[in-house]
Design an enzyme around this catalytic site. Structure first.
Site, PDB file in Angstrom:
ATOM      1  N   TYR A 247       4.314  -6.798  -3.288  1.00 18.08           N
ATOM      2  CA  TYR A 247       3.310  -5.786  -4.174  1.00 18.08           C
ATOM      3  C   TYR A 247       4.121  -4.684  -4.553  1.00 18.08           C
ATOM      4  O   TYR A 247       5.267  -3.942  -3.560  1.00 18.08           O
ATOM      5  CB  TYR A 247       2.408  -5.233  -3.072  1.00 18.08           C
ATOM      6  CG  TYR A 247       1.701  -4.032  -3.754  1.00 18.08           C
ATOM      7  CD1 TYR A 247       0.855  -4.056  -5.091  1.00 18.08           C
ATOM      8  CD2 TYR A 247       1.373  -2.893  -3.164  1.00 18.08           C
ATOM      9  CE1 TYR A 247       0.300  -2.889  -5.598  1.00 18.08           C
ATOM     10  CE2 TYR A 247       0.788  -1.743  -3.419  1.00 18.08           C
ATOM     11  CZ  TYR A 247       0.141  -1.852  -4.691  1.00 18.08           C
ATOM     12  OH  TYR A 247      -0.300  -0.734  -5.554  1.00 18.08           O
TER      13      TYR A 247
ATOM     14  N   ASP B 210       1.846  -8.092   6.020  1.00 12.22           N
ATOM     15  CA  ASP B 210       0.786  -7.588   4.976  1.00 12.22           C
ATOM     16  C   ASP B 210      -0.114  -8.547   4.831  1.00 12.22           C
ATOM     17  O   ASP B 210       0.142  -9.847   4.429  1.00 12.22           O
ATOM     18  CB  ASP B 210       1.489  -7.174   3.863  1.00 12.22           C
ATOM     19  CG  ASP B 210       0.360  -6.502   2.899  1.00 12.22           C
ATOM     20  OD1 ASP B 210      -1.016  -6.967   3.043  1.00 12.22           O
ATOM     21  OD2 ASP B 210       0.850  -5.838   1.937  1.00 12.22           O
TER      22      ASP B 210
END
Length: 381
Positions: A102, A174
Site C-alpha cells: 500500500y 497487514d
C-alpha cells in the site's frame, strides 16, 4: 465456551450482554474523557480515555477474539497502527517488506521511518529465495501484505514463519484485504497483525480506524505503554461504529466475495480487459498458496485495460460504482492506484510492479452483481 466466528462478531466471547448497564443490548458509548476515582489509590479500572475506555475495550476484546490475538489496540487509523508498530523498533533496525505494498505504508516507512533511523528493503515476498537474500545482519522484521495491494501477490505465511525462525526475526502482516474472517495470520506464525479498520472491519465507508494485534506475549505491555504515551487511541464513538460494523462482517464478506468472483469472471470475457488480478481465479499464480492459508479470496480485484484512455473513460462513466479511494465498504469503489493509493511510490517502481496508466482497482460491494456488471459494461462501451 468457544463460539463460531459469526457469533463472536456479534457477541464477542459471551452470549448475553449482562455486563452492560441497564441490560443494554448495544454497547454503550462512554463519551467521556476522564473517570472518577472511588477513593485515593482506587480505580474503577478506567481512569482516562487516552489509556482505556469501556467502549473501546469492548471493541479491542472482540478483535482479539477474531484474530486469536493476545491483545489488540484500536487506533485512529491504519497508519497510526503502523506507526505504533514502528515504535517497537530502534534506529538501525532493518525491515524486509513486500514490494507491492500500500502506497501509504511506503510513504510512512520512507519518510517517518527513515527519519527515525529505520531501514527498509522491498522485495517480492512471494519469492522466498528473494526474501531470504534481502535479510541483513540488522534485519528485525519481515513485513508482509498478502494479498498485496494492488497487484494481489500472495505470500506463503507458513514459509515466512520458518524463514523468520531461521534468522530470529519477527513477522508482521497487514491483513486489511481479507480480514480475520478469511485469514488469521497469527495462527500461521505472525507476531503482529495490522489493519486499516476503515475498510472491511468498519464496512460502511463512514469512519477511520486501525488495529494492531499481537500474538506475542512479550510485546503486549510494550504496545500498551507506547499506545497510551502516543495517544493514537480510537474515540468512543468511532469504537461504537466499528463494533456495529463487525456485527455484519461475516455476511458482508461472503456476499462481497460472491459478487467479486462473478465480476472477475465477467471481466475476463471483455475485449478491452487485458488482465484480471483476482486471487479467487484458479489460474492466479498464488491461488493454491492462498487456498491453503485462508478460507476465501475476498473481494478485491485489479485489472488492466487496453489503454490509458479506456481507464480514464471508465472512471468518468461509472454511475453505480463510485470513483473513490478506499475499499471494503458496502458500496463498490473503483480506484486509480497510479494517481491515488500509490501516487507516492516512485514511477519506476510502480511501472515495474505493473501499476501503470491502464491499471485499475475495484473494491466490490454488496449491491446486486448484475447491476454492477451492467455499470461496468456501459462504462467500457
Amino acid at each position: 465456551m468457544t463460539y463460531h466466528f459469526e457469533t463472536q462478531c456479534i457477541h464477542g466471547d459471551r452470549t448475553k450482554e449482562q455486563a452492560h448497564p441497564y441490560g443494554a443490548v448495544a454497547v454503550p458509548i462512554y463519551q467521556t474523557a476522564t473517570f472518577s476515582h472511588p477513593g485515593i489509590g482506587h480505580s474503577t479500572g478506567y481512569d482516562y480515555t487516552r489509556e482505556s475506555n469501556p467502549t473501546r475495550t469492548e471493541l479491542e476484546k472482540m478483535m482479539s477474539g477474531l484474530e486469536q490475538a493476545e491483545d489488540t489496540v484500536a487506533c485512529t487509523t491504519g497508519m497510526a497502527a503502523i506507526s505504533l508498530l514502528m515504535e517497537l523498533f530502534s534506529s538501525g533496525d532493518h525491515w524486509v517488506c513486500s514490494e507491492d505494498l500500500y502506497g501509504g505504508s511506503v510513504r510512512i516507512f520512507d519518510s517517518m521511518g527513515k527519519k527515525r533511523g529505520l531501514e527498509f528493503s522491498y522485495v517480492n515476498t512471494a519469492d522466498l529465495a528473494a526474501t531470504e537474500a534481502a535479510i541483513q545482519e540488522n534485519t528485525k522484521v519481515l513485513y508482509i501484505e498478502t494479498p498485496s495491494n494492488p497487484t494481489m501477490q500472495i505470500t506463503d505465511l507458513r514459509a515466512v514463519r520458518k524463514l523468520a525462525d531461521k534468522y530470529g526475526l519477527l513477522v508482521a502482516v497487514d491483513n486489511t484485504f481479507l480480514s480475520p474472517y478469511f485469514q488469521k495470520p497469527l495462527t500461521l506464525g505472525a507476531d503482529f497483525v495490522v489493519h486499516s479498520g476503515t475498510k472491511f472491519l468498519g464496512g460502511h465507508n463512514d469512519t477511520l480506524a486501525g488495529f494492531l494485534c499481537t500474538g506475542n506475549k512479550d510485546y503486549v505491555e510494550k504496545i500498551r505503554y507506547i499506545y497510551k504515551t502516543c495517544g493514537s487511541c480510537l474515540s468512543p464513538f468511532d469504537s461504537f461504529l466499528l463494533i456495529r460494523g463487525l456485527k455484519t462482517l461475516a455476511v458482508r464478506m461472503e456476499q462481497q466475495q460472491k459478487n467479486a468472483k462473478k465480476i472477475a469472471e465477467w471481466l475476463r470475457t471483455q475485449p478491452k480487459i487485458k488482465s484480471v488480478y483476482y486471487v479467487g481465479l484458479p489460474d492466479h499464480p498464488g491461488y493454491e498458496v492462498n487456498a491453503n492459508q485462508t478460507s476465501g479470496a475476498g473481494s478485491m480485484i485489479s485489472f488492466q485495460v487496453d489503454s490509458e484512455e479506456t481507464a480514464r473513460t471508465l472512471l468518468e462513466k461509472v454511475q453505480l460504482i463510485t470513483y473513490a479511494e478506499s475499499l471494503g465498504g458496502v458500496e463498490s469503489l473503483v480506484t486509480y492506484p497510479m494517481l491515488q493509493t500509490h501516487g507516492d511510490v516512485p514511477k519506476d517502481v510502480r511501472e515495474r510492479l505493473g501499476i501503470t496508466e491502464d491499471f485499475l482497482r475495484l473494491s466490490v460491494g454488496i449491491e446486486h452483481v448484475e447491476d454492477l456488471i451492467a455499470d461496468l459494461e456501459q462504462a467500457l462501451a
